[in-house]
Enzyme design. Sequence first.
Site, mmCIF file in Angstrom:
data_model
loop_
_atom_site.group_PDB
_atom_site.id
_atom_site.type_symbol
_atom_site.label_atom_id
_atom_site.label_comp_id
_atom_site.label_asym_id
_atom_site.label_seq_id
_atom_site.Cartn_x
_atom_site.Cartn_y
_atom_site.Cartn_z
ATOM 1 C CG ASP A 23 10.313 7.303 84.604
ATOM 2 O OD1 ASP A 23 11.344 7.467 83.810
ATOM 3 O OD2 ASP A 23 9.695 8.212 85.187
ATOM 4 C CG HIS A 226 9.649 -20.324 69.464
ATOM 5 N ND1 HIS A 226 10.902 -19.828 69.096
ATOM 6 C CD2 HIS A 226 9.681 -21.423 70.147
ATOM 7 C CE1 HIS A 226 11.644 -21.019 69.457
ATOM 8 N NE2 HIS A 226 11.142 -21.689 70.010
ATOM 9 C CG ASP A 243 7.850 -25.238 75.399
ATOM 10 O OD1 ASP A 243 8.548 -25.245 76.569
ATOM 11 O OD2 ASP A 243 8.675 -25.243 74.473
ATOM 12 C CG ASP A 254 12.834 -26.102 77.419
ATOM 13 O OD1 ASP A 254 11.450 -25.783 77.098
ATOM 14 O OD2 ASP A 254 13.498 -25.909 76.343
ATOM 15 C CG HIS A 333 11.307 -28.767 66.849
ATOM 16 N ND1 HIS A 333 11.774 -29.681 67.640
ATOM 17 C CD2 HIS A 333 10.011 -28.563 66.903
ATOM 18 C CE1 HIS A 333 10.692 -30.221 68.346
ATOM 19 N NE2 HIS A 333 9.556 -29.432 67.813
ATOM 20 C CG HIS A 337 17.474 -26.802 73.669
ATOM 21 N ND1 HIS A 337 17.664 -26.307 74.963
ATOM 22 C CD2 HIS A 337 16.046 -26.956 73.280
ATOM 23 C CE1 HIS A 337 16.511 -26.487 75.280
ATOM 24 N NE2 HIS A 337 15.543 -26.492 74.206
ATOM 25 C CG HIS A 344 17.442 -22.601 73.172
ATOM 26 N ND1 HIS A 344 16.902 -22.089 72.096
ATOM 27 C CD2 HIS A 344 16.567 -23.257 73.599
ATOM 28 C CE1 HIS A 344 15.529 -22.519 71.762
ATOM 29 N NE2 HIS A 344 15.600 -23.327 72.765
ATOM 30 C CD GLU A 367 12.857 -28.946 72.689
ATOM 31 O OE1 GLU A 367 11.522 -28.692 72.218
ATOM 32 O OE2 GLU A 367 13.852 -28.424 73.311
ATOM 33 C CE1 TYR A 371 4.869 -28.661 67.568
ATOM 34 C CE2 TYR A 371 6.754 -29.589 65.920
ATOM 35 C CZ TYR A 371 6.392 -29.200 67.410
ATOM 36 O OH TYR A 371 6.858 -29.313 68.519
ATOM 37 N NE ARG A 388 7.970 -28.001 72.147
ATOM 38 C CZ ARG A 388 7.416 -27.130 71.438
ATOM 39 N NH1 ARG A 388 6.858 -27.240 70.208
ATOM 40 N NH2 ARG A 388 6.967 -25.863 72.164
ATOM 41 C CD GLU A 390 11.316 -28.705 75.817
ATOM 42 O OE1 GLU A 390 10.221 -28.004 75.617
ATOM 43 O OE2 GLU A 390 12.312 -28.154 75.591
#
Length: 424
Positions: A23, A226, A243, A254, A333, A337, A344, A367, A371, A388, A390
């Site tokens: 529910d 991610h 992030d 972002d 990466h 974007h 995105h 960004e 790594y 990173r 960004e």
Amino acid sequence: MQMMGKDSIAILPAAPVRKRNRDVEYAYRQDSDFHYLTGFNEPESVAVLVPGRADGEFLLFCRDSDPAREQWDGRRASPDGAVADFGADEGYEIGAIDDLLPDIISQCDSVYYTMGAQPDFDARLLGWINELRAQSSGGQHTPDEFIALDHLLHDLRLYKSRAEISAMKKAARITVAAHRRAISACRPGMHEYELEAEYLHEFRRNGVESAYQPIVGGGANGCILHYVTNDQPLEDGDLVLADVGAEYDCYAADVTRTWPVNGRFTEAQRALYTIVLAAHDAAIRQVRPGSHWNDPHDAAVREITKGLVRVGLLKGDVKKLIADGKYRRFFMHRTGHWLGMDVHDVGDYKVADHWRLLEPGMVMTIEPGLYIPAARNIPRKWHNIGIRIEDDVLVTKTGCDVLTRALPVDPDALEALAGAATGT
Ligand code: GLY
Ligand code: MN
Ligand code: MN
């Protein structure tokens, strides 16, 4: 409607409510295209645009008011409210759509619709069309063509209006405040979710939500692009990568920052951080009208590769390393974007096989990252460092405006902010 021209119709269904479990429903988020055109945030709604229609060009079908249901589920705008508060020319109860819409469709030659995004609604629309076709021997006209509405809409959405930029600035401001709060609350032994809680606290006290699942990763977790588990302790001596971005009125920020958990970069961490920062700065310098979409990425790749050679993580000629894509082991990466209602965001990156030229009103992220895996052929001091940086950048007439500039990127400034908690 100007782009569609005469004798055409655009049909947009609102996002459906989605079940989470039994529910329980997921928090409702309106479809971005629907919100872009209507500002209307209820499910079970359909927006219809019919340029030039004498009886009204903008029709909004939505739920009727129902005091009993509203007692349980909350207030509804109702068809009257659609006209009074949302600029619709005509508001109709959603249950009337089967009776009213096919007839309006039959008077049009072109149907603008985004096929495939909502299979249930696709089937309903085809049902209406087939009904009209079945009546065509009786003289009923059917449209000649179906056109992808998203082509028009997504190109419009790429160029942000003044109102959109102001919403994005608000999302950016709240996001900057949240990062400041998290960085200064950070201390060794905290869990990643406790840091995440600092972001959510700042978001909710400003009436906004996360634009996407927060990524808060300490040490090796910072290398997982991610990572959203956010359940591990933050270790003294590690970096933490966060992030996290707010969504205000369906517009996203972002933003990523990486800082030392204990408030002091190690020499190795600082060396790599400095490389990513150089890439970030070089990429932002490329954001101006007339640059190609890929110019910031190329600039970032150059700085990253040069830096990796300098510290010995790559060996050889910088140009050849770039041509061979050797940096991709550590920077896998792209540098950014489009950013807008979707994190995105929509909009083509290439036009007729060429990278798009940047134009005022476009918003993108910058960004770059590094790594470093704990691999045997890599000296131990670099292992599990994930970084990173960004920011959100608006292309202006003369260059760019970094919407998130108020949040420090300088390593000394980050140390000062992070050290505020530990008193170091
Ligand atoms: N937060 C997802 C991204 O940076 O693209
Ligand atoms: Mn991003
Ligand atoms: Mn991000």
